[in-house]
Write a protein that holds these residues in place. Sequence first.
Motif, PDB file in Angstrom:
ATOM      1  N   VAL A 140       1.063  -1.593  -0.202  1.00 49.70           N
ATOM      2  CA  VAL A 140      -0.073  -0.071  -0.258  1.00 49.70           C
ATOM      3  C   VAL A 140       0.990   1.508  -0.247  1.00 49.70           C
ATOM      4  O   VAL A 140       0.689   1.746  -0.718  1.00 49.70           O
ATOM      5  N   LYS A 141       2.191   1.257   0.948  1.00 42.88           N
ATOM      6  CA  LYS A 141       2.581   2.869   1.101  1.00 42.88           C
ATOM      7  C   LYS A 141       3.240   2.523  -0.249  1.00 42.88           C
ATOM      8  O   LYS A 141       3.653   3.509  -0.584  1.00 42.88           O
TER       9      LYS A 141
ATOM     10  N   GLN B 152       2.387   1.715  -3.268  1.00 47.57           N
ATOM     11  CA  GLN B 152       1.742   2.044  -4.277  1.00 47.57           C
ATOM     12  C   GLN B 152       1.318   3.534  -3.892  1.00 47.57           C
ATOM     13  O   GLN B 152       1.420   4.440  -4.927  1.00 47.57           O
ATOM     14  N   TYR B 153       0.998   4.491  -2.751  1.00 49.89           N
ATOM     15  CA  TYR B 153       0.773   5.947  -2.138  1.00 49.89           C
ATOM     16  C   TYR B 153       2.543   6.670  -2.043  1.00 49.89           C
ATOM     17  O   TYR B 153       2.200   7.451  -3.692  1.00 49.89           O
TER      18      TYR B 153
ATOM     19  N   THR C 161       2.796  -1.519  -8.818  1.00 55.27           N
ATOM     20  CA  THR C 161       1.797  -0.993  -8.260  1.00 55.27           C
ATOM     21  C   THR C 161       1.192  -0.739  -9.184  1.00 55.27           C
ATOM     22  O   THR C 161       0.408  -1.211 -10.481  1.00 55.27           O
TER      23      THR C 161
ATOM     24  N   ASN D 150      -7.044   6.624  -9.059  1.00 53.75           N
ATOM     25  CA  ASN D 150      -6.860   5.666  -8.419  1.00 53.75           C
ATOM     26  C   ASN D 150      -6.066   5.113  -7.870  1.00 53.75           C
ATOM     27  O   ASN D 150      -4.967   4.448  -9.606  1.00 53.75           O
ATOM     28  N   GLU D 151      -5.233   5.128  -7.029  1.00 52.86           N
ATOM     29  CA  GLU D 151      -4.014   4.942  -6.822  1.00 52.86           C
ATOM     30  C   GLU D 151      -3.575   3.156  -6.510  1.00 52.86           C
ATOM     31  O   GLU D 151      -2.130   2.937  -5.933  1.00 52.86           O
ATOM     32  N   TYR D 152      -4.208   2.552  -5.507  1.00 52.14           N
ATOM     33  CA  TYR D 152      -4.519   1.289  -5.023  1.00 52.14           C
ATOM     34  C   TYR D 152      -5.247   0.825  -5.546  1.00 52.14           C
ATOM     35  O   TYR D 152      -5.732   0.222  -6.697  1.00 52.14           O
TER      36      TYR D 152
ATOM     37  N   GLU E   4      -6.923  -2.809  -6.032  1.00 54.93           N
ATOM     38  CA  GLU E   4      -7.987  -3.404  -5.078  1.00 54.93           C
ATOM     39  C   GLU E   4      -7.787  -4.975  -4.952  1.00 54.93           C
ATOM     40  O   GLU E   4      -8.300  -5.653  -4.413  1.00 54.93           O
TER      41      GLU E   4
ATOM     42  N   PRO F 260      -7.467   1.756  -0.026  1.00 55.31           N
ATOM     43  CA  PRO F 260      -6.455   0.939   0.103  1.00 55.31           C
ATOM     44  C   PRO F 260      -7.518  -0.412   0.718  1.00 55.31           C
ATOM     45  O   PRO F 260      -7.853  -0.114   1.407  1.00 55.31           O
TER      46      PRO F 260
ATOM     47  N   ALA G 230      -3.139  -6.758   0.745  1.00 56.79           N
ATOM     48  CA  ALA G 230      -1.993  -6.565   0.598  1.00 56.79           C
ATOM     49  C   ALA G 230      -1.436  -7.208   1.317  1.00 56.79           C
ATOM     50  O   ALA G 230       0.113  -7.446   1.550  1.00 56.79           O
TER      51      ALA G 230
END
Length: 798
Positions: free
Chosen positions: A659-660, A662-663, A720, A752-754, A756, A789, A794
């Motif tokens: 998640v981090k 991706q962020y 990512t 959308n950066e995360y 699913e 997220p 994850a």
Amino acid sequence: MKNTILYLYVMKCGNRFFIMKMSLTILFYTLSIVPVLAQQNAVMRNSGGVLSAPVDYVHPLIGSDRCRNFFMTAAARPFGMVKLAPDTEIFGYYHTGYQNGQSNIFGFSHIHEFQMGGLAVMPVSGQVNPTPGPEHWKSGFNPADQTVSPGYQKLHLDRYDIDVELTATKRVGFHRYTFRRADNAAVLVPLNGIWNEGRMFNCDVKRIGLDTIEGSLLIADARLSRDSWLVIPTQVFFVITTDRSFQSLDGWRIQEIQKSINGIKGENSGLVLNYGKVASGTTVQMKVAISYCSVQQALLNLSTEAPNWDFEAIRQSAREEWNTALKRIEVEGTTERKVKFYTDLWHSLLGRGVFSDVNGLYPLYPKDQNSVANLAQNSIPMEIKSVPLNEKGQPLFEMHVSDSFWWTQQNLNSIWGLAYPDVLRDFCNSWLRFYDNTGTLPLGATAGRVDIIMTGQESAPILGRAIQMNLPGVDAEHAYQALNATTRSGKTNQMGDLDIYSRFGGWMPADFDKISVTRTVEAGWFDWVISQAARKLGHPADADYYNKRSMGWKNLYNPESGWLQPRDSSGKWVKGFTPLGYGSIGCLESFSAVLTWFPAQYDIDGTMQLMGGRKKTIERLNAQFELASKEDYRYGWMQYNNDVGFFHAHLFNMLGDPVKSQYWSRKVYQANFNAITTSNAAYATNDEDQGQMGALGALISMGLFQMKGGCEMNPGYELTAPMFSRIILHLQPDCYRAKDLNITAGPDPAKNEYIESVTLNGKPLKSLTISQEDISKGAHLDFKLSSIPNAKWAKDIK
């Protein structure tokens, strides 16, 4: 001073920083995007108002306000020997060539390479005295009123009222000048002095027939004095021919004008191709062919690549060649995202060039050439070599020039290995050819010569990538033996004293090397790459040796400070250390705060152990990103403005917190590689380094990354969130069994950066990585993305 005042104001006023920063950014972006929009309008007019092909989305002016001389060379082919472009700044070295912020043109030069520049021409009208130099003959132009696209550039010289059009083949520059004024028409050919990153001298040029000159000149690194032992010049041979006979060939030497001559020779010289008085609307076409071997080879390059005077055919051919290269990766998304993506990709295929001729011949200079003695005798010893030929007598590969492959593992290595394995193959074979010829693997190369540049065995990741992907056409065992022979021991200017490094168990004491931290982490990385190659090729003893030596970096970790820092051979820490000083004690072009994380790329377990375990390591890296966000992830806590710091956001994947990754990877992209602007904000405000930042930006926007540059056993790509709804990578059939790699990410993925969830060929993917083998067999990755997220996904993936 303005920057200093702004910085003090920000520190004092706290939250007001965000308001001020946004206002300045919007104003700056608005002012700098105007030339890009003007260029897009011109491109759309030329393509019937529709941007339908990948090449149409490339905007060469992006990032061109302040850049290196090889950055904006539109009239060129992929990896062209000729990179033809207008030069708006020729003095200053790092920011020369075309600088979009400048409004005067000194000339149009054909060589824009690392440590090389020159062979320029300048069309003029009226009476112009060339002896005072370029400042006297320069012309103004309007940067916003030009057409620039891959393979073509058109602009107007205001002073002389001349329309200039440029295109090129790989080894021939093609000019078309339209003289709008009824006046004397001429072309100046300066043959001496500083020009971008090179200095021209010792010309020897003669007239051949009514419309042609041929000859040679020497080019050396512009930073060096001729009297210095460091000067190692390269000889450039050329032919300049026009479709209109010269009325006379004139020249100059120092302050003396020479009329109606047959040639010129020596220092401080130049030529004038004088056409006499011409009518308004007269067109003159010019072709300039170059070779690093001989005039005869330049003529061969000319007759092979540009045998006639059809400018439009060459221009169209250049466009088609670029489009064919760029459409190996097809993306679907917003126009803005496609513009930045294809411009990034264009840079990854433009920055470096070839120096072998159409028949495979190339020059080789003696390794220990005494430059001053040779110059005194006006001779440069050179041997002509040939690359291997196929059964039809065609070259099997081309020889390349290049700046150092300094930390290209996460950018050029990855994108070339995936979409352009033929390029990777050429570079590998070029480097091995240098090794066979000289006993040295290049860190960088100019035409015919290995360069001493940067600090380690930069060939290792390029060759290691080829070995691990079983790249056809590269002799893996030969590549490994070359790496082993040049990295195990010895002392070089590039890699330092490897015997001392080995004696201390894989770390460099500060009393033996002033950049001991950089030297240690780089050597450790290269050792690890070689250990992986040795393991794959069946050399277990070598693999163990290099792997053990690669772990010596831990000796520089100070548990009290929590950073890698220099220590001397007695084990004492060097005083005066700071993790945030640029080029701080022990570091080259970097910070200890950045380099401390470097070994984690291949030794994540060792990093976590020293930092107190997985959780504390994640917390520490995340805290460092929070601090870095205040400086847009540049110049300190992070360094996405230089090659050394391109990987940190993706470390979270390795630490088990995707998640981090991706962020932070999205935040880094938005701050450093997202802008469509002529300012250097388009590439992290720094040197784009021959396509390395472009390649990184393209990979992040596709959601693909290789922490180890594909140099590990069974390599793969870490994932990512992609920024395109669909991506099709057309795979090369001699390297991959499948035809395509397909990636889909739903509508509007840029918002959308995360991740699913993600499936591979319809089945849930329980990994952060897609392997090289999966890609080769045929893969369809289907991402479901979210603005929130998915902690469960994850947690469940490996």
